[in-house]
Design a protein around this motif. Structure first.
Motif, PDB file in Angstrom:
ATOM      1  N   VAL A  74       3.945 -22.594 103.332  1.00 20.36           N
ATOM      2  CA  VAL A  74       3.048 -21.599 102.725  1.00 20.36           C
ATOM      3  C   VAL A  74       3.716 -20.965 101.512  1.00 20.36           C
ATOM      4  CG1 VAL A  74       1.852 -19.403 103.086  1.00 20.36           C
ATOM      5  CG2 VAL A  74       1.871 -21.126 104.912  1.00 20.36           C
ATOM      6  N   PHE A  75       4.983 -20.577 101.674  1.00 19.13           N
ATOM      7  CA  PHE A  75       5.691 -19.929 100.570  1.00 19.13           C
ATOM      8  C   PHE A  75       5.991 -20.917  99.445  1.00 19.13           C
ATOM      9  CE2 PHE A  75       7.488 -16.836 103.950  1.00 19.13           C
ATOM     10  CZ  PHE A  75       6.295 -16.130 103.946  1.00 19.13           C
ATOM     11  N   ALA A  76       6.193 -22.193  99.790  1.00 20.04           N
ATOM     12  CA  ALA A  76       6.434 -23.206  98.754  1.00 20.04           C
ATOM     13  C   ALA A  76       5.204 -23.359  97.862  1.00 20.04           C
ATOM     14  CB  ALA A  76       6.786 -24.546  99.391  1.00 20.04           C
ATOM     15  N   GLU A  77       4.016 -23.277  98.450  1.00 17.04           N
ATOM     16  CA  GLU A  77       2.808 -23.362  97.629  1.00 17.04           C
ATOM     17  C   GLU A  77       2.698 -22.156  96.701  1.00 17.04           C
ATOM     18  OE1 GLU A  77      -2.073 -23.548  97.850  1.00 17.04           O
ATOM     19  OE2 GLU A  77      -0.911 -23.945  99.667  1.00 17.04           O
ATOM     20  N   ILE A  78       3.007 -20.967  97.225  1.00 14.33           N
ATOM     21  CA  ILE A  78       2.968 -19.779  96.374  1.00 14.33           C
ATOM     22  C   ILE A  78       3.910 -19.956  95.187  1.00 14.33           C
ATOM     23  CG2 ILE A  78       3.528 -17.315  96.251  1.00 14.33           C
ATOM     24  CD1 ILE A  78       2.616 -17.100  99.187  1.00 14.33           C
ATOM     25  N   ARG A  79       5.126 -20.446  95.481  1.00 17.67           N
ATOM     26  CA  ARG A  79       6.105 -20.641  94.394  1.00 17.67           C
ATOM     27  C   ARG A  79       5.622 -21.683  93.388  1.00 17.67           C
ATOM     28  NH1 ARG A  79      10.121 -19.821  98.722  1.00 17.67           N
ATOM     29  NH2 ARG A  79      11.222 -17.887  98.198  1.00 17.67           N
ATOM     30  N   GLU A  80       5.021 -22.767  93.886  1.00 21.62           N
ATOM     31  CA  GLU A  80       4.591 -23.828  92.982  1.00 21.62           C
ATOM     32  C   GLU A  80       3.450 -23.357  92.089  1.00 21.62           C
ATOM     33  OE1 GLU A  80       4.886 -28.235  93.788  1.00 21.62           O
ATOM     34  OE2 GLU A  80       2.751 -27.874  94.249  1.00 21.62           O
ATOM     35  N   VAL A  81       2.472 -22.697  92.673  1.00 23.94           N
ATOM     36  CA  VAL A  81       1.354 -22.195  91.867  1.00 23.94           C
ATOM     37  C   VAL A  81       1.855 -21.136  90.883  1.00 23.94           C
ATOM     38  CG1 VAL A  81      -0.872 -21.016  91.918  1.00 23.94           C
ATOM     39  CG2 VAL A  81      -0.332 -22.724  93.660  1.00 23.94           C
ATOM     40  N   ALA A  82       2.762 -20.283  91.335  1.00 22.31           N
ATOM     41  CA  ALA A  82       3.330 -19.273  90.437  1.00 22.31           C
ATOM     42  C   ALA A  82       4.042 -19.928  89.261  1.00 22.31           C
ATOM     43  CB  ALA A  82       4.288 -18.365  91.203  1.00 22.31           C
ATOM     44  N   SER A  83       4.751 -21.025  89.519  1.00 17.96           N
ATOM     45  CA  SER A  83       5.455 -21.709  88.423  1.00 17.96           C
ATOM     46  C   SER A  83       4.466 -22.325  87.434  1.00 17.96           C
ATOM     47  CB  SER A  83       6.397 -22.782  88.975  1.00 17.96           C
ATOM     48  OG  SER A  83       5.685 -23.914  89.464  1.00 17.96           O
ATOM     49  N   ILE A  84       3.356 -22.852  87.933  1.00 24.98           N
ATOM     50  CA  ILE A  84       2.337 -23.434  87.053  1.00 24.98           C
ATOM     51  C   ILE A  84       1.778 -22.379  86.106  1.00 24.98           C
ATOM     52  CG2 ILE A  84      -0.017 -24.373  87.037  1.00 24.98           C
ATOM     53  CD1 ILE A  84       0.763 -25.858  89.660  1.00 24.98           C
ATOM     54  N   PHE A  85       1.606 -21.154  86.622  1.00 25.91           N
ATOM     55  CA  PHE A  85       1.034 -20.083  85.815  1.00 25.91           C
ATOM     56  C   PHE A  85       2.093 -19.201  85.167  1.00 25.91           C
ATOM     57  CE2 PHE A  85      -2.581 -21.473  88.208  1.00 25.91           C
ATOM     58  CZ  PHE A  85      -3.640 -21.284  87.347  1.00 25.91           C
ATOM     59  N   ARG A  86       3.358 -19.664  85.229  1.00 26.91           N
ATOM     60  CA  ARG A  86       4.479 -18.924  84.634  1.00 26.91           C
ATOM     61  C   ARG A  86       4.524 -17.497  85.177  1.00 26.91           C
ATOM     62  NH1 ARG A  86       3.400 -23.745  83.235  1.00 26.91           N
ATOM     63  NH2 ARG A  86       4.274 -24.643  81.313  1.00 26.91           N
TER      64      ARG A  86
END
Length: 325
Positions: free
Chosen positions: A165-177
């Motif tokens: 769950v937290f990995a998805e948050i981090r990945e989406v956050a990285s996509i949106f800087r």
């Protein structure tokens, strides 16, 4: 029986700000700008040279993810809403255009001129749905599926964990800087989970999602299983290797669960599920039904995402009132 501290919007906001304040310089830099971000999404490589500015979201879980990360202003339209946006993000979600109550057509999606279509289910991307990923990408529209919903072998978490769950948050956050915001969001959720004490004694549960003749239930590898595990409940359908699956009433009767989790949806509210359980002579005699040991959860909180941790805390809070200790 348990110690549960429920954090309201102000408490979560404070944790979010604390997380941002403690972010490393590297995180802060990534949140503002940075090099291209390339992700492996359900076996498909997707590159984001810059943060998407125009996004169509499908399913509440994806809309809420962007709202929680503070980039809800990038959403030009949404589809397949599972329920109202939680109060803590409602002010960040003005009247977003809803393209369809279920999966929108590719034509309708393309009318929004999106740079990205962010889907909660991989099955949203079909020729009869929002469009196949290849077709959309050929038109310059990038696609992204919530990783927990990937179907390909080796891509869907089995079983889902909070690390996923937290990995998805981090990945989406990285996509949106927005990595600093992502770390702050995760810190808030970790703090919320730390306040939950699982049941001291084993208790069983049925996760009743929908259905009448055949119950559709939370099975053994997805968000329902993760939530039940975290609060200390044993899922009577945990042997089924899927996130959700059809079950049968005979198996429910044999299991005689201690509690029943009822998923509340606009199209199948809790009251209808209780009527199904209490009007059927077989299920009416279940211990949980006789003693009305019902827990409720919003449909939108049943899919992996930014509401999974709060779903745990909410069910733990409800469990504390049932006296199962």
């Amino acid at each position: 029986m348990r110690s549960v501290t429920m954090l309201g919007p102000l408490g979560l906001a404070g944790l979010l700000l604390a997380g941002c304040a403690n972010a490393s310089p590297e995180q802060a830099a990534t949140g503002a700008a940075g090099a291209a971000v390339t992700v492996d999404n359900c076996g498909r490589e997707v590159t984001f040279d810059t943060a998407p500015e125009r996004v169509v979201t499908i399913k509440s879980s994806t809309t809420e993810m962007l709202l929680a990360l503070g980039v809800g202003d990038r959403i030009v339209a949404t589809a397949y809403p599972d329920g109202p946006v939680p109060e803590e993000w409602a002010t960040e979600a003005p009247e977003l255009p809803v393209l369809a109550d279920r999966v929108p057509s590719q034509e309708v999606v393309l009318e929004q001129e999106p740079e990205l279509v962010y889907a909660g289910w991989e099955s949203n991307f079909t020729a009869d749905g929002a469009g196949e990923r290849e077709s959309l990408e050929a038109l310059g529209v990038r696609t992204y599926v919530a990783p927990s919903a990937c179907k390909g072998e080796g891509y869907r978490p089995n079983p889902l964990t909070f690390d996923d769950v937290f990995a998805e948050i981090r990945e989406v956050a990285s996509i949106f800087r927005a990595s600093a915001a992502g770390e702050g969001l995760i810190a808030g959720q970790e703090a919320l989970l730390a306040e939950v004490t699982p049941l001291p004694e084993p208790a069983s549960a049925l996760w009743f999602s929908s259905g009448t003749d055949t119950p559709f239930v939370g099975a053994g590898i997805g968000a329902p299983q993760l939530i039940l595990d975290t609060v200390g409940l044993t899922n009577v359908a945990e042997h089924i290797e899927d996130s959700w699956a059809p079950f049968n009433w005979e198996a429910v009767v044999d299991a005689d669960p201690d509690v029943i989790v009822l998923v509340d949806a606009d199209w199948n509210p809790v009251e209808q599920k209780i009527e199904v359980l209490e009007s059927n002579p077989a299920t009416a005699n279940l211990t949980a039904v006789r003693e009305k040991r019902y827990l409720t959860i919003d449909f939108a909180a049943t899919e992996a995402g930014v509401r999974t941790a709060s779903a745990v805390a909410e069910l733990a809070d409800q469990l504390a009132t049932l006296g199962l200790d």
